[in-house]
Write a protein that holds these residues in place. Structure first.
Motif, PDB file in Angstrom:
ATOM      1  N   PRO A  70       0.814  -1.214   0.000  1.00  0.00           N
ATOM      2  CA  PRO A  70       0.000   0.000   0.000  1.00  0.00           C
ATOM      3  C   PRO A  70       0.846   1.262   0.000  1.00  0.00           C
ATOM      4  O   PRO A  70       1.893   1.325   0.638  1.00  0.00           O
ATOM      5  N   ARG A  71       0.402   2.252  -0.750  1.00  0.00           N
ATOM      6  CA  ARG A  71       1.032   3.555  -0.912  1.00  0.00           C
ATOM      7  C   ARG A  71       2.333   3.494  -1.702  1.00  0.00           C
ATOM      8  O   ARG A  71       3.082   4.470  -1.745  1.00  0.00           O
ATOM      9  N   SER A  72       2.623   2.354  -2.342  1.00  0.00           N
ATOM     10  CA  SER A  72       3.870   2.260  -3.103  1.00  0.00           C
ATOM     11  C   SER A  72       3.691   2.638  -4.563  1.00  0.00           C
ATOM     12  O   SER A  72       4.678   2.818  -5.277  1.00  0.00           O
ATOM     13  N   ALA A  73       2.451   2.757  -5.037  1.00  0.00           N
ATOM     14  CA  ALA A  73       2.227   3.082  -6.446  1.00  0.00           C
ATOM     15  C   ALA A  73       2.513   4.560  -6.700  1.00  0.00           C
ATOM     16  O   ALA A  73       2.037   5.436  -5.989  1.00  0.00           O
ATOM     17  N   ARG A  74       3.301   4.824  -7.724  1.00  0.00           N
ATOM     18  CA  ARG A  74       3.584   6.196  -8.139  1.00  0.00           C
ATOM     19  C   ARG A  74       3.809   6.221  -9.646  1.00  0.00           C
ATOM     20  O   ARG A  74       4.245   5.231 -10.236  1.00  0.00           O
ATOM     21  N   SER A  75       3.495   7.357 -10.266  1.00  0.00           N
ATOM     22  CA  SER A  75       3.554   7.456 -11.716  1.00  0.00           C
ATOM     23  C   SER A  75       4.185   8.772 -12.138  1.00  0.00           C
ATOM     24  O   SER A  75       4.015   9.800 -11.465  1.00  0.00           O
ATOM     25  N   ASN A  76       4.905   8.716 -13.255  1.00  0.00           N
ATOM     26  CA  ASN A  76       5.422   9.938 -13.865  1.00  0.00           C
ATOM     27  C   ASN A  76       4.843  10.135 -15.259  1.00  0.00           C
ATOM     28  O   ASN A  76       5.412  10.815 -16.100  1.00  0.00           O
ATOM     29  N   GLY A  77       3.704   9.511 -15.515  1.00  0.00           N
ATOM     30  CA  GLY A  77       3.039   9.633 -16.809  1.00  0.00           C
ATOM     31  C   GLY A  77       3.278   8.423 -17.674  1.00  0.00           C
ATOM     32  O   GLY A  77       2.377   7.626 -17.926  1.00  0.00           O
ATOM     33  N   ALA A  78       4.507   8.253 -18.163  1.00  0.00           N
ATOM     34  CA  ALA A  78       4.820   7.133 -19.054  1.00  0.00           C
ATOM     35  C   ALA A  78       5.042   5.841 -18.286  1.00  0.00           C
ATOM     36  O   ALA A  78       4.900   4.755 -18.853  1.00  0.00           O
ATOM     37  N   CYS A  79       5.420   5.920 -17.001  1.00  0.00           N
ATOM     38  CA  CYS A  79       5.763   4.730 -16.215  1.00  0.00           C
ATOM     39  C   CYS A  79       4.968   4.679 -14.917  1.00  0.00           C
ATOM     40  O   CYS A  79       4.678   5.720 -14.310  1.00  0.00           O
ATOM     41  N   LEU A  80       4.657   3.471 -14.510  1.00  0.00           N
ATOM     42  CA  LEU A  80       4.042   3.208 -13.212  1.00  0.00           C
ATOM     43  C   LEU A  80       4.997   2.327 -12.420  1.00  0.00           C
ATOM     44  O   LEU A  80       5.442   1.287 -12.913  1.00  0.00           O
ATOM     45  N   PRO A 184      11.367  -3.124  -6.416  1.00  0.00           N
ATOM     46  CA  PRO A 184      10.285  -2.493  -7.170  1.00  0.00           C
ATOM     47  C   PRO A 184      10.172  -2.993  -8.605  1.00  0.00           C
ATOM     48  O   PRO A 184      11.104  -3.571  -9.170  1.00  0.00           O
ATOM     49  N   VAL A 185       9.018  -2.740  -9.185  1.00  0.00           N
ATOM     50  CA  VAL A 185       8.703  -3.110 -10.562  1.00  0.00           C
ATOM     51  C   VAL A 185       8.121  -1.879 -11.253  1.00  0.00           C
ATOM     52  O   VAL A 185       7.388  -1.097 -10.632  1.00  0.00           O
ATOM     53  N   SER A 186       8.436  -1.698 -12.519  1.00  0.00           N
ATOM     54  CA  SER A 186       7.881  -0.597 -13.305  1.00  0.00           C
ATOM     55  C   SER A 186       7.272  -1.128 -14.593  1.00  0.00           C
ATOM     56  O   SER A 186       7.831  -2.033 -15.228  1.00  0.00           O
ATOM     57  N   TRP A 187       6.125  -0.558 -14.961  1.00  0.00           N
ATOM     58  CA  TRP A 187       5.510  -0.801 -16.264  1.00  0.00           C
ATOM     59  C   TRP A 187       5.543   0.527 -17.008  1.00  0.00           C
ATOM     60  O   TRP A 187       5.106   1.553 -16.476  1.00  0.00           O
ATOM     61  N   CYS A 188       6.067   0.519 -18.229  1.00  0.00           N
ATOM     62  CA  CYS A 188       6.223   1.754 -19.000  1.00  0.00           C
ATOM     63  C   CYS A 188       5.686   1.574 -20.418  1.00  0.00           C
ATOM     64  O   CYS A 188       5.785   0.487 -21.002  1.00  0.00           O
ATOM     65  N   TYR A 199       9.646  -3.662 -16.312  1.00  0.00           N
ATOM     66  CA  TYR A 199      11.040  -3.604 -15.864  1.00  0.00           C
ATOM     67  C   TYR A 199      11.118  -4.079 -14.411  1.00  0.00           C
ATOM     68  O   TYR A 199      10.262  -3.731 -13.582  1.00  0.00           O
ATOM     69  N   SER A 200      12.152  -4.846 -14.102  1.00  0.00           N
ATOM     70  CA  SER A 200      12.366  -5.330 -12.733  1.00  0.00           C
ATOM     71  C   SER A 200      13.868  -5.496 -12.498  1.00  0.00           C
ATOM     72  O   SER A 200      14.685  -5.289 -13.403  1.00  0.00           O
ATOM     73  N   ASN A 201      14.212  -5.883 -11.269  1.00  0.00           N
ATOM     74  CA  ASN A 201      15.616  -6.086 -10.877  1.00  0.00           C
ATOM     75  C   ASN A 201      16.440  -4.808 -11.015  1.00  0.00           C
ATOM     76  O   ASN A 201      17.434  -4.761 -11.747  1.00  0.00           O
ATOM     77  N   TYR A 202      16.000  -3.783 -10.307  1.00  0.00           N
ATOM     78  CA  TYR A 202      16.779  -2.548 -10.242  1.00  0.00           C
ATOM     79  C   TYR A 202      16.654  -1.998  -8.824  1.00  0.00           C
ATOM     80  O   TYR A 202      15.785  -2.409  -8.042  1.00  0.00           O
ATOM     81  N   ALA A 203      17.515  -1.049  -8.479  1.00  0.00           N
ATOM     82  CA  ALA A 203      17.607  -0.567  -7.102  1.00  0.00           C
ATOM     83  C   ALA A 203      16.529   0.456  -6.779  1.00  0.00           C
ATOM     84  O   ALA A 203      15.962   1.115  -7.665  1.00  0.00           O
ATOM     85  N   LEU A 204      16.240   0.583  -5.471  1.00  0.00           N
ATOM     86  CA  LEU A 204      15.322   1.614  -4.999  1.00  0.00           C
ATOM     87  C   LEU A 204      15.905   2.993  -5.276  1.00  0.00           C
ATOM     88  O   LEU A 204      17.119   3.205  -5.223  1.00  0.00           O
ATOM     89  N   SER A 205      15.022   3.944  -5.547  1.00  0.00           N
ATOM     90  CA  SER A 205      15.449   5.311  -5.779  1.00  0.00           C
ATOM     91  C   SER A 205      14.380   6.258  -5.253  1.00  0.00           C
ATOM     92  O   SER A 205      13.183   6.035  -5.490  1.00  0.00           O
ATOM     93  N   GLY A 206      14.814   7.303  -4.542  1.00  0.00           N
ATOM     94  CA  GLY A 206      13.853   8.270  -4.027  1.00  0.00           C
ATOM     95  C   GLY A 206      13.093   8.965  -5.127  1.00  0.00           C
ATOM     96  O   GLY A 206      11.918   9.300  -4.972  1.00  0.00           O
ATOM     97  N   THR A 207      13.749   9.192  -6.262  1.00  0.00           N
ATOM     98  CA  THR A 207      13.099   9.779  -7.438  1.00  0.00           C
ATOM     99  C   THR A 207      12.688   8.668  -8.379  1.00  0.00           C
ATOM    100  O   THR A 207      13.504   7.799  -8.717  1.00  0.00           O
ATOM    101  N   GLN A 208      11.452   8.663  -8.814  1.00  0.00           N
ATOM    102  CA  GLN A 208      10.992   7.595  -9.689  1.00  0.00           C
ATOM    103  C   GLN A 208      11.791   7.572 -10.981  1.00  0.00           C
ATOM    104  O   GLN A 208      11.903   8.582 -11.674  1.00  0.00           O
ATOM    105  N   PRO A 209      12.359   6.426 -11.339  1.00  0.00           N
ATOM    106  CA  PRO A 209      13.145   6.356 -12.583  1.00  0.00           C
ATOM    107  C   PRO A 209      12.252   6.450 -13.808  1.00  0.00           C
ATOM    108  O   PRO A 209      11.140   5.914 -13.832  1.00  0.00           O
ATOM    109  N   GLY A 210      12.741   7.141 -14.830  1.00  0.00           N
ATOM    110  CA  GLY A 210      12.022   7.251 -16.083  1.00  0.00           C
ATOM    111  C   GLY A 210      12.371   6.127 -17.030  1.00  0.00           C
ATOM    112  O   GLY A 210      13.171   5.227 -16.719  1.00  0.00           O
ATOM    113  N   LEU A 211      11.810   6.183 -18.226  1.00  0.00           N
ATOM    114  CA  LEU A 211      12.000   5.115 -19.207  1.00  0.00           C
ATOM    115  C   LEU A 211      13.469   4.963 -19.590  1.00  0.00           C
ATOM    116  O   LEU A 211      13.986   3.845 -19.645  1.00  0.00           O
ATOM    117  N   THR A 212      14.150   6.077 -19.833  1.00  0.00           N
ATOM    118  CA  THR A 212      15.558   6.005 -20.241  1.00  0.00           C
ATOM    119  C   THR A 212      16.418   5.370 -19.157  1.00  0.00           C
ATOM    120  O   THR A 212      17.281   4.530 -19.441  1.00  0.00           O
TER     121      THR A 212
END
Length: 280
Positions: A70-80, A184-188, A199-212
């Motif tokens: 819970p509360r872990s979902a975040r989006s920057n438009g192109a990625c969740l 974490p996991v991202s769908w873009c 996308y999976s198997n990447y490190a936690l980041s305070g800023t949500q990673p973008g597609l690039t």
């Protein structure tokens, strides 16, 4: 007796031409209607195939979101981005600063489909009410599990040895609930390739990673759907995370536009809302 000659009359040239013209017009309209019917059947078939091809990806994404921390979902438009939940239950004791603190953390072992030993290296979260507590370097409400062992005196309990600094949780959960979380996991949506990628198997980041960033840092990349035609510059954001209210927790709104690469007339828009039922 006088013989009578039978008179036989035929069609004149003008009558024949009129009949031929009428038959030609009738044939043209008949074939036109048949062509329209065939086109409709082909379009329906293309749309049905398009829906069938994308159904798996949308259904899998729906299930993963509903099972997120819970509360872990975040989006920057192109990625969740969200943190998959491995299990949840209540704790009996929590490492806290001061004389009332205890160590290790004792929890009621949740039902898990995996061996609890495999939880080593994953995360335990307590009252992580904001994405910053889940993803950032602030470890006051998120800890990494260094070791886990069954608590011999009482069945159904487990003791967690936690890593990280600080080593204690700075707050209790009102319901004494904890969550086990995976990386974490991202769908873009890749607009350039018209693909939906997981996308999976990447490190936690305070800023949500973008597609690039994900393309270069994620250890695993899976194409989940093709023929995605979202126009991000036109405001067709595929992911929108709605903040929780007093009546509900997180709500994730999905929008996907699909256009068949084989038949550009076969288009379909999918709008779906996913409710995350858990609360911190």
């Amino acid at each position: 007796m006088r013989a009578h000659k039978s008179i036989q009359r035929g069609f004149t040239l003008v009558e024949i031409i009129i009949v031929v013209v009428l038959l030609a017009v009738l044939a043209i309209y008949s074939f036109s209607f048949l062509g329209i019917g065939s086109e409709i059947v082909a379009q329906v078939g293309s749309r049905t195939q398009l829906v069938a091809e994308q159904r798996f990806a949308v259904e899998r994404l729906n299930r993963e979101i509903r099972s997120a921390v819970p509360r872990s979902a975040r989006s920057n438009g192109a990625c969740l981005e969200f943190m998959p939940m491995l299990g949840s239950n209540v704790y009996l004791s929590l490492p806290r600063p001061g004389p009332g603190g205890t160590n290790p953390m004792v929890v009621v072992t949740p039902y898990l489909s995996l061996n609890t030993a495999n939880l080593v290296g994953s995360y335990v979260l307590v009252y992580a009410t904001e994405p910053s507590y889940i993803y950032s370097t602030d470890q006051t409400r998120r800890k990494t599990i260094a070791a886990i062992a069954s608590d011999p005196p009482q069945n159904g309990l487990s003791s967690l040895t936690l890593a990280g600094s600080p080593s204690e949780f700075f707050t209790d959960s009102p319901s004494r609930t904890f969550y086990f979380g995976a990386p974490p996991v991202s769908w873009c949506v890749d607009e350039a390739r018209n693909e939906l990628i997981r996308y999976s198997n990447y490190a936690l980041s305070g800023t949500q990673p973008g597609l690039t960033t994900l393309q270069s840092s994620a250890g695993s990349q899976q194409v989940m759907a093709v023929d995605v035609a979202n126009n991000l510059s036109a405001g067709q954001a595929p992911f929108v995370v709605l903040e929780p209210t007093l009546q509900r927790s997180n709500l994730v709104r999905l929008f996907f536009a699909f256009v068949s690469s084989e038949d550009q007339s076969a288009t379909i828009d999918i709008t779906h809302e996913v409710y995350i039922p858990n609360v911190p």
